[in-house]
Design a protein around this motif. Structure first.
Motif, PDB file in Angstrom:
ATOM      1  N   GLY A   1      30.891  49.373   2.469  1.00 31.57           N
ATOM      2  CA  GLY A   1      30.939  49.454   1.017  1.00 31.57           C
ATOM      3  C   GLY A   1      31.783  50.624   0.549  1.00 31.57           C
ATOM      4  N   LEU A   2      31.653  51.759   1.228  1.00 38.10           N
ATOM      5  CA  LEU A   2      32.459  52.933   0.880  1.00 38.10           C
ATOM      6  C   LEU A   2      33.936  52.694   1.196  1.00 38.10           C
ATOM      7  N   MET A   3      34.213  52.076   2.341  1.00 45.82           N
ATOM      8  CA  MET A   3      35.603  51.765   2.690  1.00 45.82           C
ATOM      9  C   MET A   3      36.210  50.783   1.689  1.00 45.82           C
ATOM     10  N   GLY A   4      35.411  49.826   1.239  1.00 45.13           N
ATOM     11  CA  GLY A   4      35.900  48.873   0.251  1.00 45.13           C
ATOM     12  C   GLY A   4      36.199  49.542  -1.079  1.00 45.13           C
ATOM     13  N   ILE A   5      35.298  50.433  -1.511  1.00 44.08           N
ATOM     14  CA  ILE A   5      35.529  51.175  -2.756  1.00 44.08           C
ATOM     15  C   ILE A   5      36.786  52.016  -2.630  1.00 44.08           C
TER      16      ILE A   5
ATOM     17  N   GLU B   1      39.895  56.822  -3.025  1.00 39.03           N
ATOM     18  CA  GLU B   1      39.108  57.624  -2.092  1.00 39.03           C
ATOM     19  C   GLU B   1      38.227  58.639  -2.813  1.00 39.03           C
ATOM     20  N   LEU B   2      38.606  59.095  -4.006  1.00 39.69           N
ATOM     21  CA  LEU B   2      37.789  60.064  -4.728  1.00 39.69           C
ATOM     22  C   LEU B   2      36.419  59.477  -5.051  1.00 39.69           C
ATOM     23  N   ILE B   3      36.405  58.271  -5.610  1.00 38.01           N
ATOM     24  CA  ILE B   3      35.131  57.639  -5.951  1.00 38.01           C
ATOM     25  C   ILE B   3      34.330  57.355  -4.687  1.00 38.01           C
ATOM     26  N   ALA B   4      35.021  56.971  -3.605  1.00 37.46           N
ATOM     27  CA  ALA B   4      34.326  56.722  -2.348  1.00 37.46           C
ATOM     28  C   ALA B   4      33.676  57.998  -1.817  1.00 37.46           C
ATOM     29  N   TYR B   5      34.379  59.125  -1.921  1.00 36.44           N
ATOM     30  CA  TYR B   5      33.805  60.398  -1.475  1.00 36.44           C
ATOM     31  C   TYR B   5      32.632  60.815  -2.375  1.00 36.44           C
ATOM     32  N   VAL B   6      32.757  60.565  -3.667  1.00 35.25           N
ATOM     33  CA  VAL B   6      31.641  60.868  -4.568  1.00 35.25           C
ATOM     34  C   VAL B   6      30.420  60.047  -4.176  1.00 35.25           C
ATOM     35  N   GLU B   7      30.624  58.750  -3.891  1.00 33.10           N
ATOM     36  CA  GLU B   7      29.511  57.892  -3.477  1.00 33.10           C
ATOM     37  C   GLU B   7      28.939  58.359  -2.140  1.00 33.10           C
ATOM     38  N   LEU B   8      29.797  58.794  -1.220  1.00 34.12           N
ATOM     39  CA  LEU B   8      29.317  59.304   0.066  1.00 34.12           C
ATOM     40  C   LEU B   8      28.441  60.531  -0.133  1.00 34.12           C
ATOM     41  N   SER B   9      28.834  61.388  -1.064  1.00 34.63           N
ATOM     42  CA  SER B   9      28.049  62.602  -1.313  1.00 34.63           C
ATOM     43  C   SER B   9      26.683  62.298  -1.918  1.00 34.63           C
ATOM     44  N   LYS B  10      26.539  61.116  -2.527  1.00 35.92           N
ATOM     45  CA  LYS B  10      25.279  60.745  -3.174  1.00 35.92           C
ATOM     46  C   LYS B  10      24.338  59.964  -2.266  1.00 35.92           C
ATOM     47  N   LEU B  11      24.827  59.523  -1.095  1.00 33.94           N
ATOM     48  CA  LEU B  11      24.005  58.688  -0.221  1.00 33.94           C
ATOM     49  C   LEU B  11      22.785  59.452   0.283  1.00 33.94           C
ATOM     50  N   PRO B  12      21.629  58.784   0.416  1.00 33.91           N
ATOM     51  CA  PRO B  12      20.465  59.433   1.029  1.00 33.91           C
ATOM     52  C   PRO B  12      20.773  59.870   2.452  1.00 33.91           C
ATOM     53  N   ALA B  13      20.073  60.865   2.919  1.00 31.07           N
ATOM     54  CA  ALA B  13      20.351  61.425   4.241  1.00 31.07           C
ATOM     55  C   ALA B  13      20.183  60.405   5.355  1.00 31.07           C
TER      56      ALA B  13
END
Length: 416
Positions: free
Chosen positions: A326-330, A336-348
């Motif tokens: 999902g992150l790679m698709g975004i 990549e900025l939005i993908a990195y933002v989403e990665l930073s929000k993912l649960p541990a």
């Protein structure tokens, strides 16, 4: 072993690039072998040699210094919205963080610093050093080597400016290498921003982003040669003249860098607002469909299923591949900025540390549809006689840029 899974994925990704090649008979095994060896060798050097890894770990201190300096400026201008002291106690942890006023203004400071370093002549010898390494090890043309090396530090439009007089004379394969180099890396202006966003998610992320930027050069040459090789083996010579002055004085460099950074900052803010809104709207429309496997249909789930096999090839466990996909698709459809933002929000527990690290490398590039428009516009303005060819190679450059960063991610996966 997951490392063997990554090694298998690396071979599959290279095989895919070869399978979709314009002219498989023109692919030179020596160039492929040397580019792969350089990519793997640099990764080993930068990630496994203690003295080198310690030096790259020190990059985090520089990132922290730039971030602190930026907060001093934003706090002075925007008060507590910009990171200054809060006049109240926040009820929710992290609620005092405002992306537009605290993280994104880093782009302004880095843009000014980069322009200063170019004006003072600090970065040019470094770029030329990387260029010579690529020329002598891989046998590519000096013009392509210079542009690809510049992509380590600047963006997809700025790097070709180093070889602007030579763009019209590049072979088709060389032109594609220039485009792939732009898609397979990130600009220095956003490097610190991404490091700031991911600092609590990936240990020593600044050092890893720096390594990803360096590995992007040989990986881009490797993949682009597999996809669009030159039957005649073109090697356009390197420019012999220095790039044009970018400023008349130190103060002028600061002003010019800040102005360029402001344009980029406004573009990033507008882009985030629009793209996040469009994703929300798409999910609202998809929400009208019946649930699939007990969960609503969303854009992220669809992209995750589509890109999950790619993430598995990178070395991720299958139970994490859909989330990572999902992150790679975004990253590919949006940026990549939005993908990195989403990665930073993912649960541990959504992704393990190894998966987060590999994804950080695999998403470290500009290969998306928005960047394609920027690249075509910039290159077509610099070489109008090659516009049709640039447009025809556009979609392929997204594929090659994505494969390049995935090759880097798989390479790192074999070592961690």
């Amino acid at each position: 072993m997951p490392q063997l899974q990554s090694a298998f994925g690396l071979l599959v990704l290279l095989g895919l690039a070869f399978a979709i090649s314009e002219d498989r008979g023109a692919v030179r095994p020596r160039t492929v072998a040397l580019a792969l060896a350089l990519t793997v060798g640099l990764a080993l050097l930068l990630l496994k040699v203690p003295g080198v890894t310690a030096a790259f770990s020190g990059i985090a201190a520089g990132v922290d210094a730039v971030a602190a300096a930026t907060r001093a400026g934003t706090g002075f201008v925007f008060g507590y919205l910009g990171g200054g002291p809060l006049p109240f106690d926040p009820k929710t942890p992290g609620a005092d963080f405002v992306l537009a006023f605290q993280a994104l203004p880093i782009v302004l400071v880095v843009s000014a610093l980069t322009t200063l370093l170019f004006h003072w002549g600090v970065l040019q010898p470094v770029v030329r050093g990387f260029s010579l390494m690529l020329e002598r090890t891989l046998g590519i043309g000096g013009a392509v080597g210079l542009s690809t090396a510049a992509n380590i530090f600047v963006g997809m439009v700025e790097a070709p400016l180093f070889i602007r007089p030579y763009l019209a004379g590049l072979t088709r394969g060389e032109l594609f290498m220039v485009m792939t180099g732009g898609m397979a890396g990130i600009a220095g202006t956003v490097f610190v921003l991404y490091a700031t966003l991911l600092r609590d998610v990936v240990p020593n992320v600044a050092g890893h982003l720096a390594v990803a930027s360096i590995l992007g050069a040989p990986a881009a040459i490797l993949v682009s040669h597999l996809m669009v090789p030159d039957p005649a083996g073109g090697t356009t010579a390197a420019p012999t003249t220095a790039p044009a002055k970018i400023a008349d004085s130190t103060m002028d460099a600061i002003v010019r860098g800040t102005t360029v950074g402001l344009e980029l900052l406004l573009n990033i803010c507008a882009m985030i607002i629009v793209l996040v809104a469009l994703v929300h709207l798409a999910n609202a429309i998809l929400g009208l469909l019946p649930d699939v496997m007990g969960a609503p249909v969303t854009l992220q789930r669809g992209l995750g299923l589509l890109m999950a096999p790619v993430c598995w090839l990178l070395g991720l466990p299958w139970d994490q591949a859909v989330t990572a996909g999902g992150l790679m698709g975004i990253k590919t459809v949006l940026n990549e900025l939005i993908a990195y933002v989403e990665l930073s929000k993912l649960p541990a527990d959504a992704l393990d540390p190894r998966a987060r690290l590999i994804l950080t490398y695999a998403m470290c590039g500009f290969a998306n549809f928005g960047s394609l428009g920027i690249m075509i516009g910039g290159l077509a303005a610099m070489a109008p006689e090659r516009r049709d060819e640039i447009v025809s190679l556009g979609l392929k450059s997204i594929v090659s840029g994505t494969l390049s960063t995935c090759v880097i991610g798989a390479t790192v996966g074999t070592m961690v």
